[in-house]
Motif scaffolding. Structure first.
Motif, short mmCIF file in Angstrom:
data_model
loop_
_atom_site.label_atom_id
_atom_site.label_comp_id
_atom_site.label_asym_id
_atom_site.label_seq_id
_atom_site.Cartn_x
_atom_site.Cartn_y
_atom_site.Cartn_z
N VAL A 12 67.80 23.34 64.35
CA VAL A 12 67.93 23.66 62.93
C VAL A 12 69.06 22.83 62.30
O VAL A 12 68.94 22.39 61.15
N ALA A 15 67.57 19.61 61.57
CA ALA A 15 66.71 19.68 60.39
C ALA A 15 67.55 19.64 59.12
O ALA A 15 67.19 18.96 58.14
N TYR A 16 68.66 20.36 59.12
CA TYR A 16 69.53 20.35 57.93
C TYR A 16 70.17 18.98 57.74
O TYR A 16 70.33 18.52 56.60
N ASN A 57 66.22 22.84 50.86
CA ASN A 57 66.90 22.28 52.02
C ASN A 57 68.05 23.16 52.50
O ASN A 57 68.42 23.11 53.68
N TRP A 60 67.87 25.71 55.65
CA TRP A 60 68.30 25.38 57.02
C TRP A 60 69.73 25.81 57.27
O TRP A 60 70.06 26.30 58.36
N PHE A 63 69.88 29.50 57.75
CA PHE A 63 69.33 29.81 59.07
C PHE A 63 70.38 29.57 60.15
O PHE A 63 70.52 30.38 61.08
#
Length: 346
Positions: A12, A15-16, A57, A60, A63
């Motif tokens: 994650v 992803a960020y 965005n 992320w 999360f």
């Protein structure tokens, strides 16, 4: 189960770094675009490219915080106790950045647009730096359970270089994505504007990475050993290959694959950092097992994470797919021509 959740956290973060990093990079180039007339077209492209997805965005980031807080409370407490100042500055930057971007577009007075634009652009530079500085401090072993807040925790050589690398990596991603967006919007002059900036940003990443080699060797030895051997080294090599491939495509003006190769280079670098830190969450004092929360909590966190991936993942993919196809905010030829400022030399 703790190991699985730890890897979810790393993925994650990757992803960020790719999704949010692209937005930070766009803000970086907004800052360097120049005055109102000279920077009119680059900022026009940045506004149109970011508008449909920029808020998504940050999902992320939320999360990451939830998984870290729920799954690894000991690490969460240690990091936020030792790094509260840079994390608070990054949070302030996120708020100012979002407010500046949201308020700049509908504002008609030039003075107010400049204020909002400056808040957006400067925050886009400082926020990734502070996030990178925190990661650098963790990698250097400056954060342990019970560590009190200090400047040394995030202003050491490894932290500063990691912060600078984070900024240049976001600038690289931002310029590459803006090249593709310029081609998609039919603004070929802006392809020529952002293409050399993407190449310059990649060169800056390479230089900073070379400077970081001896610093990491002395200041973050555990991570250094992980990055120079085994799976960590393999991922670093693959990241370098993807970066070079991006440069090759940019030089040939073949932009179809540049989004994927540039994002892969950043994501693979983050994954390499994850492998390099094993088996620690906080090198070299707190392992994944020791940092993990209650087993029952981890079980439910795993279930919720799987459900979130199954339900939300496809929706995010669809959203970005629609954005790249121009379905969310289509532009006409008249719109692209109207954005050209008289006497604007790019």
């Amino acid at each position: 189960m703790a190991e699985l959740i730890a890897w979810v956290l790393v993925v994650v973060i990757a992803a960020y770094a790719c999704a949010g990093g692209t937005d930070y990079g766009a803000g970086f180039w907004d800052l360097l675009a120049g005055g109102a007339e000279r920077g009119k077209r680059p900022r026009w492209l940045i506004d149109h490219a970011m508008a449909p997805v920029w808020e998504v965005n940050n999902v992320w980031l939320i999360f990451v915080l939830v998984v870290m807080w729920t799954g690894f409370p000991t690490m969460f407490q240690a990091v936020f106790e030792a790094m509260w100042l840079p994390l608070a500055l990054a949070a302030v930057g996120l708020v100012l950045r979002g407010a500046g971007f949201a308020l700049r577009k509908p504002t008609h007075r030039l003075a107010q647009r400049r204020i909002y634009g400056a808040a957006f652009a400067v925050s886009s530079l400082l926020t990734p730096f502070f996030f990178g500085a925190v990661l650098g401090g963790i990698a250097a072993g400056r954060v342990q359970v019970g560590t009190t807040a200090s400047v040394d925790a995030w202003a050491n050589p490894t932290s500063v270089l990691t912060g600078l690398l984070t900024v240049t990596a976001t600038a690289f991603l931002g310029a590459v994505y803006l090249c593709s967006d310029a081609r998609r919007f039919g603004a070929d002059d802006l392809v020529d504007y952002f293409r050399p900036r993407a190449l310059a940003a990649f060169a800056a990443v390479v230089v900073l990475a070379l400077v970081a080699l001896p610093v990491t060797h002395d200041d973050a030895r555990h991570v250094w050993d992980g990055l120079t051997g085994g799976m960590g080294l393999l991922l670093v090599v693959l990241a370098a290959v993807c970066g070079v491939a991006t440069v090759y495509f940019l030089l040939r003006r073949s932009l179809r694959w540049t989004r994927y190769t540039s994002a892969a280079s950043v994501a693979l670098t983050v994954l390499a950092w994850g492998f390099a830190q094993r088996p620690y969450m906080l090198p070299t004092t707190l392992t994944v097992t020791d940092a993990a929360g209650d087993p029952e909590t981890l079980k439910w966190l795993t279930i919720v994470t799987v459900i979130a991936i199954v339900l939300i993942g496809p929706l995010l993919v669809l959203l970005f797919r629609l954005d790249t196809k121009g379905e969310l905010e289509p532009l006409t030829d008249a719109d692209t021509q109207a954005a050209r400022a008289p006497g604007d030399n790019l």
